[in-house]
Design a protein around this motif. Sequence first.
Motif, short mmCIF file in Angstrom:
data_model
loop_
_atom_site.label_atom_id
_atom_site.label_comp_id
_atom_site.label_asym_id
_atom_site.label_seq_id
_atom_site.Cartn_x
_atom_site.Cartn_y
_atom_site.Cartn_z
N SER A 109 -45.57 57.00 -59.73
CA SER A 109 -45.71 58.33 -60.32
C SER A 109 -45.23 59.44 -59.38
O SER A 109 -45.34 60.62 -59.70
CB SER A 109 -47.18 58.56 -60.67
N HIS A 139 -40.75 55.06 -66.24
CA HIS A 139 -41.77 55.74 -65.43
C HIS A 139 -41.10 56.44 -64.24
O HIS A 139 -41.41 57.59 -63.91
CB HIS A 139 -42.76 54.67 -64.96
N SER A 143 -41.05 60.48 -63.69
CA SER A 143 -41.71 61.02 -62.49
C SER A 143 -40.73 61.85 -61.67
O SER A 143 -41.09 62.91 -61.15
CB SER A 143 -42.25 59.88 -61.61
#
Length: 347
Positions: A109, A139, A143
């Motif tokens: 993240s 992801h 991020s």
Amino acid sequence: MPVMLDSALPSDQPSPATQSGEVGGVQVFDLHPVEEDFRETILTCLQQQPKAVPAKCLYDKRGAELFVKITQQPEYYPTRTELKILAEHGAEIATHLADGVLVEYGSGSSKKIGTLLDAVTKAQRPLPAYVGLDISQQHLVESCEALASQYPGLATVAICADYTQPLSLPEISALRGKSKTAFFPGSTIGNLQPDEAVAFLDNVAQLVGPGGGLLIGVDLQKEKAILEAAYDDAAGVSADFALNLLHRINGELGANLDLEQFRYRAFYNEAVGRIEMYIESLVEQSASVGDVMISFEAGERLLTEHSYKYSPDGFAALADRAGFEMTSSWVDAEQLFLVAYLVARGQ
Ligand SMILES: C[S@@+](CC[C@H](N)C(=O)[O-])C[C@H]1O[C@@H](n2cnc3c(N)ncnc32)[C@H](O)[C@@H]1O
């Protein structure tokens, strides 16, 4: 947001990344680390004895999101402890990062990098470029996009790749000619067996080059009860994370594993200093994975992850085998977690 992808396959040689597109101010490179081998890896792993899968298979989009949820559980001390160390010692850490490119392995993240970026900005040594590197593409890109909008002066690059493979950075102006520091937080190093960890660190040393740095978070050996609670939280998020693998196999490989017939187990093996995480079959059963039948005995376990715990000296000795010298280190007051800065020796 969709990303245009070119093909560039990992090999034994460092892979020159091929630009795949630009999304929300992030230059994206995709080395296609998962798609071509997930089926083969799972079938091999489920047919071997004992059954075991590499931890990287846990990180599809849902797995990556569940991991973030694990880090928010009260029992899971590593994330908050590491962030506290980074914030408290940010000014000193910033002196090591001076004007270079920061390459975050397993960036997830990209939360911890925010703490570091704030520290270097405060120390008036802003970083010119950041590279996030992760196997979980969507992801990773999301991020990095969030990071790029938060830090507009930072050249942000996302590389979707398997960090266990040798890798070289793309030849782009944002990265060319700059010193490199690798950042490997989260004690993700603990997922690798010690010999694999040395091979990984050796790849990192090649990427940063002689004199290049590595800032790494390492979970320390401690009381069994603290460790086992951290890896099997009361809310059951660690269990959901592991069992998501079965969900992923069903969805991606056309399997019919019955999730109700499995449970999650985590133990600290003190003799070898590692948490062992398993999916355990509650009954004798078989399931089809595509056109292959897989059988489980009642009580049979599938190993999903190891998480090795180190002493500061033990980790320094491991890193030394890969040509890294630990030059600075920081540990919290409760001695739960180590953040270390290491320098790659010349050949
Ligand atoms: C334990 S999480 C750590 C995430 C984040 N760095 C943190 O500290 O909270 C591990 C991260 O590494 C990524 N990862 C796991 N195996 C990988 C591999 N072989 N190559 C690249 N990334 C990998 C996962 O997708 C995940 O984002």
